[in-house]
Design a protein around this motif. Structure first.
Motif, PDB file in Angstrom:
ATOM      1  N   PHE A  23      30.377  45.007  99.612  1.00  0.00           N
ATOM      2  CA  PHE A  23      31.212  44.718 100.345  1.00  0.00           C
ATOM      3  C   PHE A  23      30.640  42.915 100.332  1.00  0.00           C
ATOM      4  O   PHE A  23      30.946  41.742  99.959  1.00  0.00           O
ATOM      5  CB  PHE A  23      30.669  44.389 101.869  1.00  0.00           C
ATOM      6  N   TYR A  24      29.325  42.465  99.720  1.00  0.00           N
ATOM      7  CA  TYR A  24      28.923  40.951  99.436  1.00  0.00           C
ATOM      8  C   TYR A  24      30.071  40.660  98.165  1.00  0.00           C
ATOM      9  O   TYR A  24      29.941  39.790  98.205  1.00  0.00           O
ATOM     10  CB  TYR A  24      27.693  41.802  99.072  1.00  0.00           C
ATOM     11  N   GLY A  29      33.009  39.601  98.247  1.00  0.00           N
ATOM     12  CA  GLY A  29      33.497  39.031  98.928  1.00  0.00           C
ATOM     13  C   GLY A  29      33.410  37.975  98.340  1.00  0.00           C
ATOM     14  O   GLY A  29      34.595  36.781  97.152  1.00  0.00           O
ATOM     15  N   GLY A  30      32.671  37.821  97.440  1.00  0.00           N
ATOM     16  CA  GLY A  30      32.460  37.154  95.575  1.00  0.00           C
ATOM     17  C   GLY A  30      34.102  36.757  95.120  1.00  0.00           C
ATOM     18  O   GLY A  30      34.316  36.213  94.568  1.00  0.00           O
ATOM     19  N   TYR A  31      34.291  38.079  94.567  1.00  0.00           N
ATOM     20  CA  TYR A  31      35.828  38.212  94.059  1.00  0.00           C
ATOM     21  C   TYR A  31      36.735  37.850  94.968  1.00  0.00           C
ATOM     22  O   TYR A  31      37.851  36.867  94.293  1.00  0.00           O
ATOM     23  CB  TYR A  31      36.106  40.006  94.047  1.00  0.00           C
ATOM     24  N   VAL A  32      36.169  37.931  96.493  1.00  0.00           N
ATOM     25  CA  VAL A  32      37.578  37.324  97.242  1.00  0.00           C
ATOM     26  C   VAL A  32      37.996  35.883  97.881  1.00  0.00           C
ATOM     27  O   VAL A  32      38.844  35.610  97.098  1.00  0.00           O
ATOM     28  CB  VAL A  32      37.301  38.209  98.656  1.00  0.00           C
ATOM     29  N   ILE A  33      36.652  35.622  97.442  1.00  0.00           N
ATOM     30  CA  ILE A  33      36.931  33.877  97.122  1.00  0.00           C
ATOM     31  C   ILE A  33      37.321  33.026  95.792  1.00  0.00           C
ATOM     32  O   ILE A  33      37.308  31.900  95.306  1.00  0.00           O
ATOM     33  CB  ILE A  33      35.245  33.206  97.183  1.00  0.00           C
ATOM     34  N   TRP A  34      36.289  34.097  94.718  1.00  0.00           N
ATOM     35  CA  TRP A  34      36.566  33.558  93.624  1.00  0.00           C
ATOM     36  C   TRP A  34      38.473  33.561  93.442  1.00  0.00           C
ATOM     37  O   TRP A  34      39.345  32.547  93.228  1.00  0.00           O
ATOM     38  CB  TRP A  34      36.828  34.463  92.290  1.00  0.00           C
ATOM     39  N   SER A  66      32.993  48.341 116.722  1.00  0.00           N
ATOM     40  CA  SER A  66      33.973  47.028 115.693  1.00  0.00           C
ATOM     41  C   SER A  66      33.506  45.782 115.116  1.00  0.00           C
ATOM     42  O   SER A  66      33.457  45.242 114.080  1.00  0.00           O
ATOM     43  CB  SER A  66      35.051  47.172 116.000  1.00  0.00           C
ATOM     44  N   ILE A  67      33.313  45.246 116.166  1.00  0.00           N
ATOM     45  CA  ILE A  67      33.335  43.606 116.248  1.00  0.00           C
ATOM     46  C   ILE A  67      31.837  43.333 115.439  1.00  0.00           C
ATOM     47  O   ILE A  67      31.712  42.527 113.939  1.00  0.00           O
ATOM     48  CB  ILE A  67      33.487  43.192 117.393  1.00  0.00           C
ATOM     49  N   VAL A  68      30.620  44.109 115.432  1.00  0.00           N
ATOM     50  CA  VAL A  68      29.629  43.782 114.906  1.00  0.00           C
ATOM     51  C   VAL A  68      29.713  44.583 113.452  1.00  0.00           C
ATOM     52  O   VAL A  68      29.108  43.239 112.612  1.00  0.00           O
ATOM     53  CB  VAL A  68      28.500  44.858 115.285  1.00  0.00           C
ATOM     54  N   PHE A  69      30.319  45.472 112.768  1.00  0.00           N
ATOM     55  CA  PHE A  69      30.586  45.396 111.972  1.00  0.00           C
ATOM     56  C   PHE A  69      31.356  44.673 110.578  1.00  0.00           C
ATOM     57  O   PHE A  69      30.898  44.347 110.082  1.00  0.00           O
ATOM     58  CB  PHE A  69      30.821  47.688 111.685  1.00  0.00           C
ATOM     59  N   ALA A  70      32.755  44.062 111.515  1.00  0.00           N
ATOM     60  CA  ALA A  70      33.098  43.311 111.205  1.00  0.00           C
ATOM     61  C   ALA A  70      32.407  41.998 110.783  1.00  0.00           C
ATOM     62  O   ALA A  70      32.125  41.491 109.969  1.00  0.00           O
ATOM     63  CB  ALA A  70      34.760  42.726 112.197  1.00  0.00           C
ATOM     64  N   MET A  71      31.545  41.381 111.860  1.00  0.00           N
ATOM     65  CA  MET A  71      30.927  39.975 111.669  1.00  0.00           C
ATOM     66  C   MET A  71      29.246  41.152 110.716  1.00  0.00           C
ATOM     67  O   MET A  71      29.234  39.506 109.611  1.00  0.00           O
ATOM     68  CB  MET A  71      30.063  40.077 112.334  1.00  0.00           C
ATOM     69  N   GLY A  72      28.860  41.722 110.277  1.00  0.00           N
ATOM     70  CA  GLY A  72      28.308  42.427 108.961  1.00  0.00           C
ATOM     71  C   GLY A  72      28.720  41.551 108.176  1.00  0.00           C
ATOM     72  O   GLY A  72      28.139  41.490 107.025  1.00  0.00           O
ATOM     73  N   VAL A  73      30.479  42.250 107.730  1.00  0.00           N
ATOM     74  CA  VAL A  73      30.925  42.290 106.309  1.00  0.00           C
ATOM     75  C   VAL A  73      30.537  40.785 105.874  1.00  0.00           C
ATOM     76  O   VAL A  73      30.626  40.294 105.213  1.00  0.00           O
ATOM     77  CB  VAL A  73      31.568  43.554 105.913  1.00  0.00           C
ATOM     78  N   SER A  74      31.168  40.576 106.967  1.00  0.00           N
ATOM     79  CA  SER A  74      31.906  39.018 106.986  1.00  0.00           C
ATOM     80  C   SER A  74      30.596  37.768 106.853  1.00  0.00           C
ATOM     81  O   SER A  74      30.226  37.196 105.649  1.00  0.00           O
ATOM     82  CB  SER A  74      32.080  38.622 108.449  1.00  0.00           C
ATOM     83  N   LEU A  75      29.407  37.983 107.156  1.00  0.00           N
ATOM     84  CA  LEU A  75      28.002  37.557 106.532  1.00  0.00           C
ATOM     85  C   LEU A  75      27.773  37.665 105.313  1.00  0.00           C
ATOM     86  O   LEU A  75      27.182  37.484 104.380  1.00  0.00           O
ATOM     87  CB  LEU A  75      27.226  37.982 107.753  1.00  0.00           C
ATOM     88  N   ALA A  76      27.369  39.130 105.409  1.00  0.00           N
ATOM     89  CA  ALA A  76      27.310  39.041 103.388  1.00  0.00           C
ATOM     90  C   ALA A  76      28.548  38.597 102.572  1.00  0.00           C
ATOM     91  O   ALA A  76      27.569  38.402 101.627  1.00  0.00           O
ATOM     92  CB  ALA A  76      28.135  40.938 103.426  1.00  0.00           C
ATOM     93  N   ALA A  77      29.415  38.572 103.128  1.00  0.00           N
ATOM     94  CA  ALA A  77      30.792  37.934 102.547  1.00  0.00           C
ATOM     95  C   ALA A  77      30.479  36.815 101.726  1.00  0.00           C
ATOM     96  O   ALA A  77      30.790  35.634 101.358  1.00  0.00           O
ATOM     97  CB  ALA A  77      32.332  38.415 103.190  1.00  0.00           C
ATOM     98  N   ILE A  78      30.007  35.681 102.966  1.00  0.00           N
ATOM     99  CA  ILE A  78      29.576  34.577 102.814  1.00  0.00           C
ATOM    100  C   ILE A  78      29.072  34.029 102.341  1.00  0.00           C
ATOM    101  O   ILE A  78      28.428  32.905 101.267  1.00  0.00           O
ATOM    102  CB  ILE A  78      29.728  34.090 105.098  1.00  0.00           C
ATOM    103  N   ALA A  79      27.473  34.986 102.560  1.00  0.00           N
ATOM    104  CA  ALA A  79      26.469  34.997 101.323  1.00  0.00           C
ATOM    105  C   ALA A  79      26.654  35.020 100.675  1.00  0.00           C
ATOM    106  O   ALA A  79      26.217  34.091  99.111  1.00  0.00           O
ATOM    107  CB  ALA A  79      25.131  35.639 101.832  1.00  0.00           C
ATOM    108  N   ALA A  80      27.696  35.820  99.732  1.00  0.00           N
ATOM    109  CA  ALA A  80      28.183  36.131  98.088  1.00  0.00           C
ATOM    110  C   ALA A  80      29.056  34.748  97.888  1.00  0.00           C
ATOM    111  O   ALA A  80      28.549  33.984  97.026  1.00  0.00           O
ATOM    112  CB  ALA A  80      29.189  37.231  98.160  1.00  0.00           C
ATOM    113  N   GLY A  81      29.409  33.941  98.986  1.00  0.00           N
ATOM    114  CA  GLY A  81      30.586  33.270  98.524  1.00  0.00           C
ATOM    115  C   GLY A  81      29.245  32.215  98.379  1.00  0.00           C
ATOM    116  O   GLY A  81      29.711  30.993  97.122  1.00  0.00           O
ATOM    117  N   LEU A  82      28.036  31.499  99.157  1.00  0.00           N
ATOM    118  CA  LEU A  82      27.643  30.533  99.150  1.00  0.00           C
ATOM    119  C   LEU A  82      26.729  30.841  97.925  1.00  0.00           C
ATOM    120  O   LEU A  82      26.715  29.604  96.656  1.00  0.00           O
ATOM    121  CB  LEU A  82      26.671  30.317 100.379  1.00  0.00           C
TER     122      LEU A  82
END
Lengths: 287, 334
Positions: free
Chosen positions: A42-43, A46-51, A191-207
């Protein structure tokens, strides 16, 4: 001296990313008892999505991070509904979520390969202004990573402690059965927690994306580091994940510089085995 | 009673038929098929090893890849660097694998559940890192090449079994070790020791309370499992003649877990069914090119959703019912 300071700063920067990744992982474990070994994938996505967002839409870096966070949250919720959720049942074992993760890693990594190709991508120069002090050089992006992570962690704490939804997440983590009896929709919370977890990983990858390149293997270490951190901090513990993230960032940065660049993983993971041998439930583990 | 007897004899007949089929297989199979089936046998051994500690004893060992790698690399290195013959190299490699297993098992088995899984995962990452970085010994990422074949075995009436020329000879070698492993595992899981493993899986505190030394049971299961994985590794090294650090990684463990769960955890046949089925399916899917691993991943997720107890598990659960129903149907028809 300046080298020590530089290494420490680098450790804190990478530690911020570790913390965000581990936060998602520990929340998913704490609420849903899923060992999400696909977290690193997921991380990476996230990197590819932001790119893609920055390259195709040409939007600002921070807006791109925001879009990535939302897109990945929705993606995470869908994946959870389609895979981890149906795999739960009377015959499921702790291994079930591991198998789902292995399947997802295969699907994700090879889909990314099919869509974006094997060539690593780079975001180009973003926030490269430099600060100099005490013979130390820090780029603006590195400072912003730490600032963004701290703000995000603070927001998360506020969300969990002060909002109704956050409190229902905490309640579910403490005792899912009672939470359900109190009228909390624990399935929705999951569901919300899973979505948040994935989102946090994606944000980390983006940063982290402006500092490194984006490639298929970028998430592999994040999964193992993430699990090491939440083991150190006690599975399911949010403060443990935050502190553990920064500790691991410092250990890996310092040991790579001062001890051995080739064998630093031996030290990082060796320390963990040693800690577990002495204290089998982790540093901050309760029982 | 008569039904039970019938079921029992059917099972044995099936087993005997399978062995005969496995023995005559090289006569009818193409080189390509024989290669795949030989690999299936090696993966089956690894899956059986994993099933012992994960399936029967309930300890999520994610470090089995390191023991597979230990067996492969020690066998390979002893043969390449010291010029030892395969059998001697294998025996030393297995002894070293067992020693490593005890050394790793002693600290990690103090932990439980997810903690044990991550501790063993960390051990595996350390092992792979050392294999990659210790370039002078292991040739690092390049991998260890030109591992000699098993020395030819002379036959009593002249001639010899030549492992260099004959693929079938290698197949039989692996097959014999696989059958030996199955027999040993069958004996273990049906013994009191095997029952104590199951007791540890069900409830460790309760097992301790009724007088089982749970730590010793776990260590025994862990070590036997590592031994079988090391054996599979040694065979892998000598069969392919080339080994790379990737075969020591936790990815190998993950693959084995896949085979075990899809086949059926805590069953004797499960890991073998899973290994053969998934390897053959994976091989067939390569026709889809780059998409094949995506399809494979989807199949994996679907199988855990719809068959959480695995193929053999589902068979054991549902077959007696279906069988009874079919029989009743026949009676009615008559």
């Amino acid at each position: 001296m300046s080298m020590l300071l530089q290494t420490t700063i680098n450790g804190i920067v990478i530690g911020s990313a570790f913390s965000l990744v581990a936060l998602g992982l520990t929340m998913i474990w704490g609420i849903m008892h899923i060992s999400n070994f696909a977290h690193g994938s997921f991380y990476m996505i996230g990197g590819y999505v932001i790119w893609t967002i920055i390259t195709l839409l040409g939007v600002d870096f921070w807006l791109a991070i925001l879009i990535t966070a939302v897109v990945m949250a929705i993606f995470g919720a869908i994946v959870e509904r389609l895979t981890f959720r149906p795999a739960e049942g009377p015959f499921s074992t702790p291994l079930s979520s591991l198998i789902v993760s292995i399947g997802l890693i295969m699907i994700f990594n090879n889909s990314v390969l099919a869509i974006w190709g094997a060539r690593p991508e780079t975001l180009g120069a973003i926030n490269i202004q430099e600060f100099h002090f005490l013979n130390v050089t820090v780029t603006l992006q590195r400072v912003l990573i730490v600032v963004a992570a701290v703000i995000l962690i603070a927001l998360l704490q506020f969300f969990l402690k002060r909002t109704t939804l956050g409190m229902s997440i905490e309640a579910t983590a403490q005792n899912a059965e009672s939470a359900r009896l109190m009228g909390i929709n624990t399935s929705r919370v999951g569901s919300i927690v899973f979505a948040m977890g994935v989102s946090l990983a994606a944000i980390a990858a983006g940063l982290m994306a402006p500092l490194t390149n984006i490639n298929i293997g970028m998430g592999d270490h994040m999964t193992t580091y993430g699990f090491v951190i939440i083991i150190l901090g006690g599975m399911g513990s949010i403060p443990g994940a935050i502190i553990g993230g920064f500790i691991l960032g410092l250990i890996s940065s310092l040991s790579a510089t001062y001890l051995t660049a080739n064998y630093y993983e031996v030290i990082v993971f060796g320390v963990l085995i040693l800690i577990l041998a002495i204290k089998p439930t982790g540093l901050f583990g309760a029982k | 009673m008569e039904n039970l007897l019938k079921l029992y004899t059917t099972k044995h007949l099936l087993f005997a038929l399978l062995i005969v089929a496995a023995l005559v297989f090289p006569l009818v199979a193409s080189t390509y098929t024989l290669r795949i089936i030989t690999m299936c046998c090696i993966w089956s051994m690894l899956a059986i090893a994993l099933n012992l500690i994960v399936g029967y004893t309930g300890q999520g060992n994610l470090g089995l890849g390191a023991f597979f790698g230990m067996g492969a690399y020690t066998t390979g290195l002893l043969m390449v660097k010291l010029g030892l013959n395969f059998w001697l190299a294998l025996i030393i490699a297995l002894a070293l694998t067992v020693i490593l297993a005890v050394l790793i098992g002693l600290p990690t088995l103090r932990t439980k559940g997810a903690y044990f899984a991550i501790a063993t995962l960390c051990f595996n990452i350390i092992f792979t890192t050392v294999v990659i970085q210790w370039d002078a010994l292991t040739k690092g990422q390049t991998g260890l090449m030109n591992i000699p074949n098993v020395p030819a075995i002379p036959l009593p009436f002249g001639g010899q079994i030549d492992f260099h020329e004959s693929l079938a000879a290698n197949y039989y070698l692996v097959l014999i070790f696989l059958i030996l492993t199955i027999v040993v595992i069958y004996r273990i899981v049906n013994s009191l020791t095997g029952k104590s493993f199951l007791a540890v899986r069900q409830d460790e505190d309760l097992a301790e309370a009724i007088g089982i030394n749970t730590f010793r049971a776990k260590l025994l299961s862990f070590t036997v499992s590592a031994f079988i994985a090391g054996l599979a590794g040694g065979l892998y090294a000598v069969y392919l003649g080339f080994i790379a650090p990737a075969i020591t990684s936790y990815g190998i463990t993950f693959t084995a877990i896949l085979y075990v769960v899809v086949g059926g955890a805590a069953t004797v046949a499960g890991p073998i069914v899973g290994s053969f089925l998934l390897t053959v399916i994976g091989e067939q899917l390569t026709a889809f090119g780059t998409l094949h691993l995506i399809i494979y991943g989807v199949l994996v997720v679907l199988s855990i959703i719809y068959l959480p107890m695995g193929l053999v598990g589902a068979y054991q659960m549902f077959w007696p019912q279906i069988w009874q129903k079919m029989k009743r149907g026949k009676v009615h028809a008559a």
